[in-house]
Design a protein around this motif. Structure first.
Motif, PDB file in Angstrom:
ATOM      1  N   ILE A 238       9.927  34.264  13.935  1.00  0.00           N
ATOM      2  CA  ILE A 238      10.803  33.165  14.379  1.00  0.00           C
ATOM      3  C   ILE A 238      12.098  33.720  14.954  1.00  0.00           C
ATOM      4  CG2 ILE A 238      12.141  31.168  13.605  1.00  0.00           C
ATOM      5  CD1 ILE A 238       9.969  30.621  11.536  1.00  0.00           C
ATOM      6  N   TYR A 239      12.680  34.735  14.294  1.00  0.00           N
ATOM      7  CA  TYR A 239      13.920  35.338  14.779  1.00  0.00           C
ATOM      8  C   TYR A 239      13.697  36.090  16.093  1.00  0.00           C
ATOM      9  CZ  TYR A 239      16.787  34.223  10.710  1.00  0.00           C
ATOM     10  OH  TYR A 239      17.513  33.564   9.762  1.00  0.00           O
ATOM     11  N   ILE A 240      12.555  36.766  16.217  1.00  0.00           N
ATOM     12  CA  ILE A 240      12.271  37.487  17.468  1.00  0.00           C
ATOM     13  C   ILE A 240      12.183  36.510  18.636  1.00  0.00           C
ATOM     14  CG2 ILE A 240      10.510  38.802  18.712  1.00  0.00           C
ATOM     15  CD1 ILE A 240       9.980  40.337  16.154  1.00  0.00           C
ATOM     16  N   ASN A 241      11.496  35.382  18.407  1.00  0.00           N
ATOM     17  CA  ASN A 241      11.430  34.367  19.463  1.00  0.00           C
ATOM     18  C   ASN A 241      12.807  33.813  19.778  1.00  0.00           C
ATOM     19  OD1 ASN A 241       8.511  33.389  20.385  1.00  0.00           O
ATOM     20  ND2 ASN A 241       8.355  34.085  18.275  1.00  0.00           N
ATOM     21  N   GLY A 242      13.642  33.643  18.743  1.00  0.00           N
ATOM     22  CA  GLY A 242      15.002  33.170  18.976  1.00  0.00           C
ATOM     23  C   GLY A 242      15.830  34.159  19.770  1.00  0.00           C
ATOM     24  N   VAL A 243      15.714  35.451  19.430  1.00  0.00           N
ATOM     25  CA  VAL A 243      16.432  36.491  20.173  1.00  0.00           C
ATOM     26  C   VAL A 243      15.958  36.539  21.621  1.00  0.00           C
ATOM     27  CG1 VAL A 243      16.761  38.988  20.385  1.00  0.00           C
ATOM     28  CG2 VAL A 243      16.939  37.897  18.146  1.00  0.00           C
ATOM     29  N   GLN A 244      14.640  36.413  21.805  1.00  0.00           N
ATOM     30  CA  GLN A 244      14.097  36.425  23.162  1.00  0.00           C
ATOM     31  C   GLN A 244      14.691  35.296  24.000  1.00  0.00           C
ATOM     32  OE1 GLN A 244      10.050  35.060  23.668  1.00  0.00           O
ATOM     33  NE2 GLN A 244       9.633  36.609  25.224  1.00  0.00           N
ATOM     34  N   GLU A 245      14.704  34.092  23.443  1.00  0.00           N
ATOM     35  CA  GLU A 245      15.245  32.948  24.180  1.00  0.00           C
ATOM     36  C   GLU A 245      16.739  33.106  24.433  1.00  0.00           C
ATOM     37  OE1 GLU A 245      13.623  30.464  25.609  1.00  0.00           O
ATOM     38  OE2 GLU A 245      11.803  31.502  24.995  1.00  0.00           O
ATOM     39  N   THR A 246      17.457  33.704  23.481  1.00  0.00           N
ATOM     40  CA  THR A 246      18.894  33.912  23.673  1.00  0.00           C
ATOM     41  C   THR A 246      19.165  34.891  24.809  1.00  0.00           C
ATOM     42  OG1 THR A 246      19.314  33.494  21.326  1.00  0.00           O
ATOM     43  CG2 THR A 246      21.014  34.674  22.554  1.00  0.00           C
ATOM     44  N   VAL A 247      18.434  35.994  24.823  1.00  0.00           N
ATOM     45  CA  VAL A 247      18.606  36.991  25.891  1.00  0.00           C
ATOM     46  C   VAL A 247      18.241  36.387  27.248  1.00  0.00           C
ATOM     47  CG1 VAL A 247      17.786  39.208  26.783  1.00  0.00           C
ATOM     48  CG2 VAL A 247      18.255  38.946  24.347  1.00  0.00           C
ATOM     49  N   VAL A 248      17.126  35.647  27.271  1.00  0.00           N
ATOM     50  CA  VAL A 248      16.711  34.996  28.519  1.00  0.00           C
ATOM     51  C   VAL A 248      17.795  34.035  28.991  1.00  0.00           C
ATOM     52  CG1 VAL A 248      15.060  33.356  29.513  1.00  0.00           C
ATOM     53  CG2 VAL A 248      14.239  35.249  28.114  1.00  0.00           C
TER      54      VAL A 248
ATOM     55  N   ILE B 125      21.021  34.109  28.418  1.00  0.00           N
ATOM     56  CA  ILE B 125      22.208  34.825  28.904  1.00  0.00           C
ATOM     57  C   ILE B 125      22.041  35.240  30.359  1.00  0.00           C
ATOM     58  CG2 ILE B 125      23.541  36.956  28.667  1.00  0.00           C
ATOM     59  CD1 ILE B 125      23.046  36.784  25.641  1.00  0.00           C
ATOM     60  N   PHE B 126      20.912  35.867  30.661  1.00  0.00           N
ATOM     61  CA  PHE B 126      20.715  36.402  32.008  1.00  0.00           C
ATOM     62  C   PHE B 126      20.324  35.325  33.016  1.00  0.00           C
ATOM     63  CE2 PHE B 126      20.396  40.263  29.462  1.00  0.00           C
ATOM     64  CZ  PHE B 126      21.126  41.158  30.222  1.00  0.00           C
ATOM     65  N   LYS B 127      19.634  34.278  32.559  1.00  0.00           N
ATOM     66  CA  LYS B 127      19.244  33.216  33.488  1.00  0.00           C
ATOM     67  C   LYS B 127      20.437  32.472  34.047  1.00  0.00           C
ATOM     68  CE  LYS B 127      16.050  30.283  32.612  1.00  0.00           C
ATOM     69  NZ  LYS B 127      15.203  29.348  31.822  1.00  0.00           N
ATOM     70  N   MET B 128      21.538  32.445  33.304  1.00  0.00           N
ATOM     71  CA  MET B 128      22.738  31.774  33.803  1.00  0.00           C
ATOM     72  C   MET B 128      23.189  32.358  35.136  1.00  0.00           C
ATOM     73  SD  MET B 128      25.128  31.076  30.457  1.00  0.00           S
ATOM     74  CE  MET B 128      25.104  32.764  29.875  1.00  0.00           C
ATOM     75  N   VAL B 129      22.949  33.653  35.329  1.00  0.00           N
ATOM     76  CA  VAL B 129      23.327  34.323  36.576  1.00  0.00           C
ATOM     77  C   VAL B 129      22.143  34.412  37.525  1.00  0.00           C
ATOM     78  CG1 VAL B 129      24.196  36.469  37.577  1.00  0.00           C
ATOM     79  CG2 VAL B 129      25.121  35.649  35.405  1.00  0.00           C
ATOM     80  N   VAL B 130      20.968  34.740  36.975  1.00  0.00           N
ATOM     81  CA  VAL B 130      19.804  35.023  37.821  1.00  0.00           C
ATOM     82  C   VAL B 130      19.286  33.772  38.521  1.00  0.00           C
ATOM     83  CG1 VAL B 130      17.404  35.809  37.791  1.00  0.00           C
ATOM     84  CG2 VAL B 130      19.137  37.053  36.495  1.00  0.00           C
TER      85      VAL B 130
END
Length: 470
Positions: free
Chosen positions: A82-92, A94-99
């Motif tokens: 659950i935490y890994i999926n949460g970290v994945q979505e958080t990282v995505v 962060i970068f999607k805001m610019v990409v």
């Protein structure tokens, strides 16, 4: 023509109310069929995209089993996954805001086709890793590659597709066409769920990988570019000067995209609506399957059943219901109704007291899926023809902030209430909390005043439509 027929029926003794009903039925039927006819120039785009969506969807229900078996040492679920999926979505997020806004600007400046090829191709690599092996190390590698893929392709593929459609479709028919596109997305999800249901688990990733490879190859040979770029007189610059020039152009373009949204009351309102809706819905989507697995012991088949129910209902609502209702009530009413349905969807899942309740909740997917096409239509009407990509992806970028924030709260909250240390018995409490964001989104939608037509085009555009007025 309609005036002639109206008078003709009146002279034949047919009541005025009945004649008006007949004319209204004919108009709505024509609106529905016109959306279908307008899809013909989009054939070579929608065919490979449908296959792409099928290939991605057929892996969703299996991924829960694969990741939990690799990372949870035989348990039905664990806080690690659950935490890994949460970290994945958080990282995505962060970068999607610019990409995301950057990809939208590039599609406006350099054409839709190269950006579609690039974004679609990124999904190949993470699933290739799972085809190779599904051990713990390879699952971690999958998460890394999938995170990079989601940063580039999640949201951008559909936004660039909407911009492509806006290039070739008459403005008055965009809502119907957008509903057909999102309906096709739902149909692809149903097909993917059906394939996942019947295919043996060991073949799912192999078939998915083959379909994902097919899509960019088909688009490379058959997809037509919709914009012709104007000739640019670029002086010869040194390496560093070129880098500085590119960065300056991207900064000016991103600032321009922000101004387009901020200075338009409609687009500004849609950014707020999209932000809060996505904040709630992405939070639910990230933990839902793990919640159902822990609370009711759901497996791959039950996940596929739920997704099939949502998919079949959403096909009907997007392909048939929305084109008929839109001329009668408009995009705002449809948007508010869909948001209200999403709130009911969240509350039923959060308070689910028996295994059949999630199926009842999934039935509300028939209506809440209309949030997306009505959102795309309102944004498209409020944007000029040369700013479709910028506006769609900038607002999608605000949704990425939601993707960043929601796992920060949802992952620990869900893990806490699924554990034996929960302060009280309510395994779906995190889902109930997420519904508050959808309520806020509904409040903003009720205050929205949509533009009825696109704003004026800005002069000096580097592109001109190639297939418009088809």
């Amino acid at each position: 023509m309609f005036s002639f027929r109206y008078n003709y029926f009146l002279t034949r003794g047919v009541s005025q109310n009945k004649v008006q009903r007949l004319m209204l039925q004919r108009c709505t039927s024509m609106s529905w069929l016109s959306g279908l006819r307008e899809l013909r120039p989009l054939l070579h785009l929608l065919l490979p995209l449908s296959i792409h969506w099928i290939a991605e969807e057929m892996t969703v229900s299996v991924l829960v089993d694969v990741t939990t078996s690799a990372l949870c040492s035989g348990d039905s679920t664990c806080s690690k996954v659950i935490y890994i999926n949460g970290v994945q979505e958080t990282v995505v997020g962060i970068f999607k805001m610019v990409v995301l806004p950057l990809l939208g600007q590039l599609s406006d400046d350099h054409g839709r086709k190269p950006l579609l090829l690039f974004t679609v191709s990124t999904a190949i690599f993470p699933f290739a890793l799972l085809v190779w092996h599904q051990s713990e190390e390879f699952v971690y590698g999958y998460y890394v590659l999938r995170t990079i893929s989601n940063i580039i392709s999640q949201g951008s593929v559909l936004c660039i597709t909407i911009a492509y459609a806006a290039d070739v479709v008459d403005e008055s028919k965009r809502t119907a066409v957008f509903s057909w596109i999102t309906g096709l997305l739902s149909a692809s999800h149903v097909m993917g769920d059906v394939l996942a249901w019947f295919l043996p688990e060991k073949y799912i990733f192999v078939v998915s990988l083959a379909l994902l490879i097919f899509c960019p190859v088909y688009m490379k040979f058959f997809l037509v570019e919709t914009v012709v770029l104007a000739a640019r007189n670029n002086p010869k610059l040194g390496c560093w000067a070129k880098i500085v020039d590119v960065l300056q152009q991207r900064y000016k373009s991103m600032r321009g995209a922000a101004e387009i949204v901020i200075l338009s009351p409609t687009l500004r309102g849609m950014a707020l609506i999209s932000f809060f809706y996505e904040l709630g819905m992405s939070g639910i989507s990230n933990v839902l399957l793990y919640y159902l697995k822990a609370a009711f012991g759901f497996n791959k088949n039950q996940f596929a059943e739920l997704q099939t129910i949502v998919g079949i209902g959403s096909i009907f609502s997007q392909v048939v219901l929305l084109p008929i209702l839109n001329p009668l009530v408009g995009e705002k009413v449809i948007l508010c109704s869909a948001l209200l349905s999403s709130i009911a969807y969240a509350w039923l899942y959060g308070l689910a007291w028996a295994p059949w309740v999630p199926y009842l909740s999934a039935s509300f997917g028939v209506l809440y899926v209309l949030v997306k096409p009505s959102t795309y239509a309102i944004i498209s009407y409020a944007s000029s023809s040369i700013n479709q990509g910028k506006a769609q992806t900038f607002i999608a970028g605000t949704q990425s902030i939601s993707d960043l924030l929601s796992p920060i709260a949802m992952s620990p909250l869900t893990s806490w209430f699924l554990s034996s240390n929960a302060p009280f018995e309510c395994k779906g409490f995190s889902i109930l909390c997420a519904s508050i964001c959808m309520i806020i989104s509904l409040c903003f939608a009720c205050l929205l005043k949509p533009d009825t037509s696109s704003s004026d085009d800005i002069e000096g555009s580097p592109e001109t439509p190639l297939l418009s007025d088809n």
